[in-house]
Design a protein around this motif. Sequence first.
Motif, PDB file in Angstrom:
ATOM      1  N   ASP A  64       0.871  -1.171   0.000  1.00 11.14           N
ATOM      2  CA  ASP A  64       0.000   0.000   0.000  1.00 11.14           C
ATOM      3  C   ASP A  64       0.909   1.221   0.000  1.00 11.14           C
ATOM      4  O   ASP A  64       1.654   1.436   0.967  1.00 11.14           O
ATOM      5  CB  ASP A  64      -0.894   0.011   1.234  1.00 11.14           C
ATOM      6  CG  ASP A  64      -1.873   1.167   1.193  1.00 11.14           C
ATOM      7  OD1 ASP A  64      -3.044   0.943   0.912  1.00 11.14           O
ATOM      8  OD2 ASP A  64      -1.434   2.315   1.444  1.00 11.14           O
ATOM      9  N   PRO A  65       0.899   2.022  -1.072  1.00 10.65           N
ATOM     10  CA  PRO A  65       1.858   3.124  -1.152  1.00 10.65           C
ATOM     11  C   PRO A  65       1.634   4.216  -0.117  1.00 10.65           C
ATOM     12  O   PRO A  65       2.572   4.941   0.218  1.00 10.65           O
ATOM     13  CB  PRO A  65       1.656   3.659  -2.574  1.00 10.65           C
ATOM     14  CG  PRO A  65       0.273   3.244  -2.952  1.00 10.65           C
ATOM     15  CD  PRO A  65       0.045   1.936  -2.264  1.00 10.65           C
ATOM     16  N   THR A  66       0.427   4.340   0.402  1.00 10.85           N
ATOM     17  CA  THR A  66       0.157   5.387   1.387  1.00 10.85           C
ATOM     18  C   THR A  66       0.757   5.060   2.744  1.00 10.85           C
ATOM     19  O   THR A  66       1.348   5.917   3.410  1.00 10.85           O
ATOM     20  CB  THR A  66      -1.355   5.610   1.539  1.00 10.85           C
ATOM     21  OG1 THR A  66      -1.943   5.780   0.253  1.00 10.85           O
ATOM     22  CG2 THR A  66      -1.642   6.822   2.396  1.00 10.85           C
ATOM     23  N   LEU A  67       0.626   3.805   3.163  1.00  2.51           N
ATOM     24  CA  LEU A  67       1.109   3.394   4.473  1.00  2.51           C
ATOM     25  C   LEU A  67       2.539   2.885   4.438  1.00  2.51           C
ATOM     26  O   LEU A  67       3.177   2.737   5.475  1.00  2.51           O
ATOM     27  CB  LEU A  67       0.204   2.298   5.039  1.00  2.51           C
ATOM     28  CG  LEU A  67      -1.293   2.621   5.154  1.00  2.51           C
ATOM     29  CD1 LEU A  67      -2.052   1.416   5.678  1.00  2.51           C
ATOM     30  CD2 LEU A  67      -1.522   3.832   6.046  1.00  2.51           C
ATOM     31  N   CYS A  68       3.044   2.565   3.241  1.00  2.00           N
ATOM     32  CA  CYS A  68       4.399   2.023   3.077  1.00  2.00           C
ATOM     33  C   CYS A  68       4.552   0.685   3.792  1.00  2.00           C
ATOM     34  O   CYS A  68       5.605   0.372   4.344  1.00  2.00           O
ATOM     35  CB  CYS A  68       5.465   3.013   3.535  1.00  2.00           C
ATOM     36  SG  CYS A  68       7.109   2.650   2.859  1.00  2.00           S
ATOM     37  N   ILE A  69       3.485  -0.120   3.812  1.00  2.00           N
ATOM     38  CA  ILE A  69       3.541  -1.484   4.324  1.00  2.00           C
ATOM     39  C   ILE A  69       2.894  -2.387   3.289  1.00  2.00           C
ATOM     40  O   ILE A  69       2.223  -1.928   2.364  1.00  2.00           O
ATOM     41  CB  ILE A  69       2.826  -1.633   5.683  1.00  2.00           C
ATOM     42  CG1 ILE A  69       1.332  -1.322   5.551  1.00  2.00           C
ATOM     43  CG2 ILE A  69       3.471  -0.739   6.731  1.00  2.00           C
ATOM     44  CD1 ILE A  69       0.540  -1.560   6.836  1.00  2.00           C
TER      45      ILE A  69
END
Length: 434
Positions: free
Chosen positions: A398-403
């Motif tokens: 998930d690019p927003t959370l970086c996980i």
Amino acid sequence: MPASITHASLNKEKHVKYWLRCLKTYLPNAYTSNEAQRMSLAFFILSALDILGALHTKTTASERAGYANWILRCQHPDGGFRGFTGTMTGDENRNEWDAANLAATYFACASLAVLGDGMERVRRRECLEWVRRLQRANGSFGEGIGKEGVVEGAEDMRFCYVAAVTRWFLRRGEDMEKVEDIDVEGLVKWIEASVTYEGGIAQGPFHEAHAGYTYSGVGALMVLGKLPRRTSDSKDEGRMSAEFVESVTKWLVLRQTLMLHEEDELPMADEEPPDTTLESFPPTFHVQGAFPVSVADAILPNGLIEMSPHDLQWAGFNGRCNKVADTCYAFWVGGTLGMLNREHLQDFNAIRHYLLDKAQHMIGGFGKLPGDVPDILHSNLGLAALAIMHDPDLKSIDPTLCISLSAKENFEKSFPSQQARGNLHGSNTAKSMH
């Protein structure tokens, strides 16, 4: 005719070994000065192993429980998390030296999500109240609470991002609805004021646009539900306009930069204007063609790159105008494009060539610049950038959370009957293509 050349692939085995050394042995002495930021190092290590699909195969359940317990030991009784355990001198000696900080709080929450911890042991109410106290009257956030309750830390877009994402992690369940929220409107206005004439986002108003700050600003807007939705079954409910999305996209795409070999020379300002026909370019200049119109068009076929004599030998992303490329910006730019559902506008061939042929190290990990030794920050973000580009050896993220996407989904299953306030409206996930 263009020549088909094979570039290096991700040496997954070496990367896993690199991260296991970081996790289970002493770090090099260069990290001694980062001891107070141990929480951030923990996140980068755990998340990287998860993206590589090795966290649950190379560590035991007992070890992962131990990692979660260490994170929870860093929880501050007044809310938030410390950066490490070294300041814990006991309740009777607690002072301004033993304080929580916002970045560590985000890294703690994200690490617990990666480990599969449902955060039942996190003091969510105290943490949310503490985060709200960090917001200034102008909408920005500080890093921590100092003497006499004064908010400390710069007016920095990165703090806005970690505050918004921490809110996303913790503001779940009916009981959290009773906790006073941050000033969402004030935060959005501060981000709006930090958008520059170029289209990027700066550290704050009247500063220069920067890829890291742009990622932070767009990420905060995403978790706050203030970006236009881009799904066919929903109306555009975002606060920011479609024009903003177009403008920031253009600025991001322009961050992919050419690199020159030492023997290539640029004309001086007082010389004859250069010939700009295609045939006149030296072989190490990059001539940008039309962007691919879809993700499928941008995927590398069988690891081959079609290169013309005028294509660049290697190219990456820079963080702002007239700066050299750097491994981390492959994610700060690529991740932001991923949030906007426009990751296919990168030149996948060039950035993979930069990361895998130039920045990937023989022992695993990535260096900041070609030839540099690997470090934890750049090694994590190099993997994350490749995951955005659908590398088949990596998990979707998930690019927003970086996980990883799987970590995010497992975390959300901990709250099956509740929706988080400020959910990832319209969030794109960099799905694997295999």
